[in-house]
Structure formats: C-alpha cells, structure tokens
Design an enzyme around this catalytic site. Sequence first.
Site, PDB file in Angstrom:
ATOM      1  N   HIS A 311    -110.645  18.352 -42.349  1.00 16.35           N
ATOM      2  CA  HIS A 311    -110.428  19.745 -42.292  1.00 16.35           C
ATOM      3  C   HIS A 311    -111.063  20.718 -43.438  1.00 16.35           C
ATOM      4  CE1 HIS A 311    -107.640  23.270 -41.970  1.00 16.35           C
ATOM      5  NE2 HIS A 311    -107.269  22.622 -41.039  1.00 16.35           N
ATOM      6  N   ASP A 368    -104.506  17.644 -35.205  1.00 17.33           N
ATOM      7  CA  ASP A 368    -104.733  17.154 -33.847  1.00 17.33           C
ATOM      8  C   ASP A 368    -104.664  15.486 -33.670  1.00 17.33           C
ATOM      9  OD1 ASP A 368    -107.062  19.866 -34.054  1.00 17.33           O
ATOM     10  OD2 ASP A 368    -105.354  19.748 -32.576  1.00 17.33           O
TER      11      ASP A 368
HETATM   12  C1  SDX Z   1    -108.446  22.484 -36.360  1.00 19.35           C
HETATM   13  O1  SDX Z   1    -109.242  25.965 -40.057  1.00 19.35           O
HETATM   14  C2  SDX Z   1    -108.322  25.629 -39.591  1.00 19.35           C
HETATM   15  O2  SDX Z   1    -107.430  25.938 -40.037  1.00 19.35           O
HETATM   16  C3  SDX Z   1    -108.304  24.830 -38.097  1.00 19.35           C
HETATM   17  C4  SDX Z   1    -106.868  24.294 -37.728  1.00 19.35           C
HETATM   18  C5  SDX Z   1    -105.972  25.159 -37.305  1.00 19.35           C
HETATM   19  O3  SDX Z   1    -104.879  24.970 -37.208  1.00 19.35           O
HETATM   20  O4  SDX Z   1    -106.430  26.420 -36.840  1.00 19.35           O
HETATM   21  O5  SDX Z   1    -106.318  23.361 -38.504  1.00 19.35           O
HETATM   22  C6  SDX Z   1    -107.160  23.455 -36.492  1.00 19.35           C
HETATM   23  O6  SDX Z   1    -109.386  22.993 -35.947  1.00 19.35           O
HETATM   24  C7  SDX Z   1    -108.253  21.236 -37.196  1.00 19.35           C
HETATM   25  C8  SDX Z   1    -109.689  20.741 -37.218  1.00 19.35           C
HETATM   26  C9  SDX Z   1    -109.858  19.981 -35.744  1.00 19.35           C
HETATM   27  N1  SDX Z   1    -111.242  19.189 -35.706  1.00 19.35           N
HETATM   28  C10 SDX Z   1    -111.422  17.956 -35.649  1.00 19.35           C
HETATM   29  O7  SDX Z   1    -110.669  16.962 -35.768  1.00 19.35           O
HETATM   30  C11 SDX Z   1    -113.015  17.554 -35.359  1.00 19.35           C
HETATM   31  C12 SDX Z   1    -113.351  16.551 -36.429  1.00 19.35           C
HETATM   32  N2  SDX Z   1    -113.445  17.213 -37.661  1.00 19.35           N
HETATM   33  C13 SDX Z   1    -114.790  17.652 -38.079  1.00 19.35           C
HETATM   34  O8  SDX Z   1    -115.529  18.447 -37.246  1.00 19.35           O
HETATM   35  C14 SDX Z   1    -114.653  18.449 -39.621  1.00 19.35           C
HETATM   36  O9  SDX Z   1    -113.777  17.836 -40.201  1.00 19.35           O
HETATM   37  C15 SDX Z   1    -114.421  20.096 -39.619  1.00 19.35           C
HETATM   38  C16 SDX Z   1    -114.954  20.716 -38.674  1.00 19.35           C
HETATM   39  C17 SDX Z   1    -112.797  20.000 -39.282  1.00 19.35           C
HETATM   40  C18 SDX Z   1    -114.288  20.455 -40.898  1.00 19.35           C
HETATM   41  O10 SDX Z   1    -115.393  20.270 -41.351  1.00 19.35           O
HETATM   42  P1  SDX Z   1    -116.145  21.046 -42.743  1.00 19.35           P
HETATM   43  O11 SDX Z   1    -114.942  21.467 -43.683  1.00 19.35           O
HETATM   44  O12 SDX Z   1    -117.286  21.703 -42.554  1.00 19.35           O
HETATM   45  O13 SDX Z   1    -116.793  19.706 -43.505  1.00 19.35           O
HETATM   46  P2  SDX Z   1    -118.191  19.135 -43.464  1.00 19.35           P
HETATM   47  O14 SDX Z   1    -118.533  19.213 -41.742  1.00 19.35           O
HETATM   48  O15 SDX Z   1    -119.064  19.828 -44.240  1.00 19.35           O
HETATM   49  O16 SDX Z   1    -117.995  17.429 -43.595  1.00 19.35           O
HETATM   50  C19 SDX Z   1    -118.082  17.024 -44.813  1.00 19.35           C
HETATM   51  C20 SDX Z   1    -118.558  15.660 -44.889  1.00 19.35           C
HETATM   52  C21 SDX Z   1    -119.689  15.557 -43.879  1.00 19.35           C
HETATM   53  O17 SDX Z   1    -120.682  14.280 -44.122  1.00 19.35           O
HETATM   54  P3  SDX Z   1    -121.947  14.537 -45.276  1.00 19.35           P
HETATM   55  O18 SDX Z   1    -122.720  15.292 -44.592  1.00 19.35           O
HETATM   56  O19 SDX Z   1    -121.317  14.926 -46.619  1.00 19.35           O
HETATM   57  O20 SDX Z   1    -122.364  12.780 -45.289  1.00 19.35           O
HETATM   58  O21 SDX Z   1    -117.698  14.919 -43.932  1.00 19.35           O
HETATM   59  C22 SDX Z   1    -118.149  14.464 -42.453  1.00 19.35           C
HETATM   60  C23 SDX Z   1    -119.400  15.312 -42.389  1.00 19.35           C
HETATM   61  O22 SDX Z   1    -120.146  14.578 -41.803  1.00 19.35           O
HETATM   62  N3  SDX Z   1    -117.067  14.610 -41.784  1.00 19.35           N
HETATM   63  C24 SDX Z   1    -116.747  13.582 -40.804  1.00 19.35           C
HETATM   64  C25 SDX Z   1    -115.813  14.313 -40.421  1.00 19.35           C
HETATM   65  N4  SDX Z   1    -115.526  15.540 -40.797  1.00 19.35           N
HETATM   66  C26 SDX Z   1    -116.388  15.731 -41.507  1.00 19.35           C
HETATM   67  N5  SDX Z   1    -117.467  12.632 -40.490  1.00 19.35           N
HETATM   68  C27 SDX Z   1    -116.687  11.636 -39.721  1.00 19.35           C
HETATM   69  N6  SDX Z   1    -115.816  12.371 -38.962  1.00 19.35           N
HETATM   70  C28 SDX Z   1    -115.102  13.558 -39.168  1.00 19.35           C
HETATM   71  N7  SDX Z   1    -114.056  14.008 -38.443  1.00 19.35           N
END
Ligand code: SDX
Length: 444
Positions: A311, A368
Amino acid sequence: MSTHAQATVTLDGKTYDFPVVTGSEGERAIDISGLRKRAGIITLDYGYNNTGACNSAVTYLDGERGVLRYRGYPIEELAEKSRFVEVAYLLINGKMPDAREREEWSLLLNRHSMIHEDMRHFFYRFPDHAHPMAILSAMVVSLSAFYPELSQHRQDEGNEAINIAATRLLSKLRTIAAFSYKKSIGEPFVYPRHDLRYCANFLNMMFSSPVSNYEIKPAVVKALNVLLILHADHEQNCSTSAVRLVGSARVNLYAAVAAGICGLWGPLHGGANQMVVEMLEEMRAQRETPRDRLEKVKNSKGAELLYGFGHRVYKSFDPRAKVIKDCCDKVLKALKINDPLLDLAMELEDLALHDDYFLSRSLYPNVDFYSGIVYRAIGIPKEMFTVMFALGRLPGWIAHWKEAREDPRFKLQRPRQVYAGPGLRHLKPQEVSSEYTVTTSVKS
Ligand code: SDX
C-alpha cells in the site's frame, strides 16, 4: 489548521521562508504556494508521495499506526455499529444523522432508486462480455443528461440541489450495478423495492428473479454493510484524487464520479480485488503452492505482484484488512461455506508475513486481499468486485467533490512539469506536409 513554524529554502544564495501548517491530528506540511513566483522554481514529486493536494476534514489515516477514521470515528466502530447509509450520510454531511434525518435520508434514497426507463435500454447496447466497470462509468456520466439539475457553471449551487444529486447518485448506482449484473447473466432486471433497506434491496435486485425469491440472510446483509463501510473513503487515493481533479474544472458530480470509477478500475487500485481471486484461482488450477507463488513474485524483479499486498500509505498494516478477514470468517461460517481459496489466501498471508522480501518492503495485506473471498461467499462474481468497491467508495467521492467545491482555496487543478524533451527546432523541407508549399520563412 495552524501555522506557527516556518521552513526556509535556500537557493542560489537566497533564502525563502514558507509557513509550516499543522493539521488537527498534528500532521505538518510546508505550504509552498508562491514558490515559483518568488524563487522561480517548482518541486517534483513522482506519485505525489510527499505532496498534499488540499486540506480535508473527511478522513484521517495514519499509515504507520494503521489508523483510519471517517470524520473522527474509527472505522472499526462504524463497521460494528452502523449501517452503510448512515456512514454515507456522515461522510457527506460531516455528522451522523439523527432519527429525523435518518428517516428523511431513507425516504430520499427510496425515491431516487429507479433509473429513467430510457436508460434501461442502454444496457442492451453493451456486448454481453462488457466489463461492468465500463457500463458503470458510462451509465453514471449519462445521469448528467437525464438529471441536469447541477449546473456546471455556478459555484454557489444550493446545498439542496447538491444533496438531491448526491442521494440520487447513491441510490441509482446501486440499481445500475445490479442491472449490469443481470445483463451479464441474461436475466431480466429486478427493480428496487421500497420495503427493503439499502443492502437488502441490492441483494434482492442481484439475486431474485421472476421464478425465484432470494432469501435475504441477516449475516449476508451485515457482511455487505461492513464491506461497503470499509470501502467508503480513503482520503486522497488515486480515484478520489481523480474526482477532485476533474471536479476542479467545475464539472457536475456525475461526470467527476465517472472519472473516479475509471481510476478505480485499475489493477493497482480498486481492480486488485478481482486480481487477488484470479491469482488464487490460477494457483489452484495449476496446483501452485503458496511458497512457489511467493518465490515467483520475489524472482520476477517487480514483474509479478502479490495482489492484495502492499500500500502506498499503510506501511504497517491496513486496518480494513483485519476487519474484512474477521467478516470473512463470520460470513463463511454463517453460510456454512468452506472456500479453498480462503485457505490458500491465509497460507499466502502467513508465509509473506514471515518473509523478509515482503517485510523489508513493508508489504502487508490491504483492503483487497480478503474482500473478494467475502463477495464470492455472497455469490457476487469476480467481474463485479470492483463495482462493489465503487458502490462503497461513492460517498467518499461525493464528500470530497462537495468539500472541494466549498473550499475557498480550491481552484482549477493544473500541476506543473519539468520539461525533458528536445529544444527549439524547425520542420525540414522533407517534413513539411506535401499539401503545403513553404512560402514564408519561420522566424525563431
Ligand atoms: C487500493 O491509495 C489508497 O488509498 C488505495 C486504496 C483505497 O482504499 O483507495 O487503499 C485501495 O488501491 C489498495 C491497493 C490495491 N493494489 C494491490 O493490491 C496491487 C498490488 N500492490 C502494488 O501494486 C503496490 O503495493 C501499490 C501500488 C499498492 C503501492 O505501491 P507503491 O507504494 O508505489 O510501492 P512501490 O511500487 O514503490 O513498491 C515498493 C517495492 C518495490 O520493490 P523494489 O523496487 O523496492 O525492489 O515493493 C514492491 C515493489 O516492486 N512491491 C511489491 C508489491 N507492492 C510493492 N512486490 C510484490 N507484490 C506487491 N503487491
């Protein structure tokens, strides 16, 4: 908001002071309004991770402590003791309804529950495989054609007109959602009933038919109320920011919400609940163990995501995930359902919560991760999961659209950029369109 301290920016030997504003929960921000005019420079913040777009009194969340409150009330308390329509009233009006307001709200929601019969025919023009989110956003923006009561130009729209538009949308979105499901399964629409409350009415429209009456179970109605409450708002998330940004051009509520629906559809945002169940179904079909799935994610260099985890704001745990997991256990027990996907999800969660790859990146279950399991138990197909998210998020979108309109500081949102393209250049003769002859020389 209070402004006591100040921050100093030193640039090219000159210093510029900016006020530090402090919110009602002690959050602090440097108000850099005027930075460009005074110092000839802007800030750059990809993803707006460090940038506040506005002051807001709707929702407070603390990502480090896993705190989430709507207008000051903890979501855990609202999920346990309130109904979704009361929380919707709270978010939109800033206070819980008293007995008279609750009665009036309920009558208004009933009065506006039908959609115009001409809109019913729109459904038949969508292909059977149309995703319900495409239908939802198209139908919502179409409401502005049938109910043009909110002018797009006047800023001083009366509260009455806004409240009617808000109630109309809250009630009709539920009907549109149920109709899009019926359309997808080729069954006739079931109309809303005035003798049923919001969630029971929705379930009846979804699952009753001319040949069978749906048994409305209290455990399912409670689970649906909890799910919608937990999705009702989440401050400046992607889709709510879309509603605020589009709304800042003074478009009507329906058009701004249609933009929010499209933003929510994304698999990184509200579309994740459908991706979680598809991920679990794929694991089951391919007999992939949770351990194998985690290894695949870890070795994918970010290409494979563990959907339902991570998140942008919650870096400890998403308080909603805990409540939904509890709701999941209760509704599966009440319906005597043993869903193998739940066992898979729980094993995945347990492994990930003990795996340094996820812990070191602060990746925990989000709203989710378990919500899809509850929707499955209720009988809602995965293509409808994000529609359910939109149904829940609607009062939050309305509250923010209304708050922005009433904010004297709120104006057309138009971020800046740092240009990274080519410098000045002119068309070469061979680049000039053959339809034109070069008659004038271009002055640079
Ligand atoms: C919602 O904003 C809100 O409030 C949203 C929400 C709401 O109520 O409106 O809460 C609803 O959208 C919840 C999120 C639902 N999405 C998912 O479950 C999709 C999977 N999650 C990822 O896409 C991700 O965690 C995000 C988009 C939710 C958040 O990503 P960030 O904050 O942009 O973090 P990042 O992409 O910079 O990740 C940091 C690291 C990265 O690795 P490195 O480059 O440091 O090696 O964490 C990794 C990412 O690759 N990573 C994940 C991951 N999420 C982040 N790796 C594996 N699986 C994941 N789910």
